[in-house]
Design a protein around this motif. Structure first.
Motif, mmCIF file in Angstrom:
data_model
loop_
_atom_site.group_PDB
_atom_site.id
_atom_site.type_symbol
_atom_site.label_atom_id
_atom_site.label_comp_id
_atom_site.label_asym_id
_atom_site.label_seq_id
_atom_site.Cartn_x
_atom_site.Cartn_y
_atom_site.Cartn_z
ATOM 1 N N UNK A 121 46.250 35.551 28.970
ATOM 2 C CA UNK A 121 47.567 36.000 28.515
ATOM 3 C C UNK A 121 47.728 37.517 28.572
ATOM 4 N N UNK A 122 46.613 38.244 28.628
ATOM 5 C CA UNK A 122 46.720 39.707 28.688
ATOM 6 C C UNK A 122 46.929 40.236 30.106
ATOM 7 N N UNK A 123 46.973 39.342 31.096
ATOM 8 C CA UNK A 123 47.228 39.766 32.480
ATOM 9 C C UNK A 123 48.606 40.417 32.582
ATOM 10 N N UNK A 124 48.731 41.371 33.495
ATOM 11 C CA UNK A 124 49.997 42.087 33.659
ATOM 12 C C UNK A 124 50.419 42.092 35.126
ATOM 13 N N UNK A 125 51.712 42.255 35.338
ATOM 14 C CA UNK A 125 52.258 42.391 36.692
ATOM 15 C C UNK A 125 52.441 43.871 36.996
ATOM 16 N N UNK A 192 48.254 41.232 38.552
ATOM 17 C CA UNK A 192 48.870 40.636 39.732
ATOM 18 C C UNK A 192 49.769 41.702 40.340
ATOM 19 N N UNK A 193 49.468 42.087 41.562
ATOM 20 C CA UNK A 193 50.326 43.019 42.284
ATOM 21 C C UNK A 193 51.519 42.253 42.846
ATOM 22 N N UNK A 219 41.974 42.064 40.464
ATOM 23 C CA UNK A 219 43.301 42.292 41.051
ATOM 24 C C UNK A 219 43.640 41.158 42.015
ATOM 25 N N UNK A 220 44.781 40.527 41.769
ATOM 26 C CA UNK A 220 45.327 39.496 42.644
ATOM 27 C C UNK A 220 46.675 40.003 43.161
ATOM 28 N N UNK A 221 47.246 39.295 44.117
ATOM 29 C CA UNK A 221 48.568 39.686 44.613
ATOM 30 C C UNK A 221 49.418 38.449 44.847
#
Length: 227
Positions: A121-125, A192-193, A219-221
């Motif tokens: 849940x702490x992932x950011x865009x 997420x890029x 890092x994902x995209x």
């Protein structure tokens, strides 16, 4: 409601399912929707290129050429870059039709839910930024718009040094380009890029490198198009 591309009337679906679930209205008419191709079938696990092999030749080259671990875990792309999409991107990105970007929201969000549900849940865009000069020229950042479609907190932590347009560069020029990204601070969230197109993967890897150097664990995209 009218189609964002051809301006034709969109007849709403009044089935009981849609009435009960209150589905979000569509932004493209069926005819325009059919002109876009959602990527389907086997694809490269790293870059989303349609491929019978687990990893495409381009990504195998990246693996061999990088002196350390690939900073980009993997990219997922939604659409192919067919002629209809090229025309839409030109009008949206280069001619300032901001609202047209909403035509891609539904598929972009679906791609996120299907492929990135494992993220904490702490992932950011993090949108790929434009330089100040390019931002002034276009009026908006298409990657920031894509990031706004995601159910994640957005973090504008990257800045970009102005340079020649990516679309004007040859493949070799893109791959050998100097990293144009700088960080505004540190980051310890998975990222997420968000960007509109994956062509060689150089832009995303440059951004991922900057993020990783400043504490980002992964890092994902998620890109709209696989070029």
């Amino acid at each position: 409601m009218n189609c964002l591309w051809c301006d034709a009337d969109i007849v709403p679906d009044t089935s009981w399912r849609n009435i009960i679930l209150v589905s979000k209205p569509k932004n493209l008419c069926p005819s325009c929707t059919d002109q876009l191709t959602v990527l389907q079938g086997k694809r490269c696990v790293k870059c989303s290129r349609l491929s019978e092999k687990e990893m495409c030749p381009d990504c195998m080259h990246w693996e061999r050429s990088l002196s350390q671990e690939d900073p980009l875990t993997w990219n997922y792309s939604v659409f192919s870059y067919n002629e209809a999409m090229k025309e839409m991107i030109t009008r949206w990105k280069y001619r300032g039709d901001y609202c047209l970007g909403k035509a891609f929201e539904m598929e972009y969000r679906k791609a996120f839910k299907r492929n990135f549900s494992f993220l904490p849940k702490e992932a950011v865009a993090v949108p790929i930024p434009l330089s100040e000069e390019r931002m002034h020229e276009r009026g908006f950042n298409q990657s920031k718009m894509l990031a706004s479609f995601l159910p994640l907190k957005r973090k504008d932590i990257l800045t970009r040094i102005h340079g020649e347009k990516q679309s004007k560069k040859t493949r070799r020029q893109r791959v050998t380009a100097v990293n144009p990204f700088q960080m505004k601070g540190s980051i310890n969230n998975p990222v997420i890029l968000a960007d509109d197109i994956y062509t060689t993967g150089t832009t995303l890897r440059h951004a991922a490198t900057a993020l990783k150097k400043h504490g980002c664990p992964a890092v994902y995209a998620l890109t709209l198009i696989r070029g």
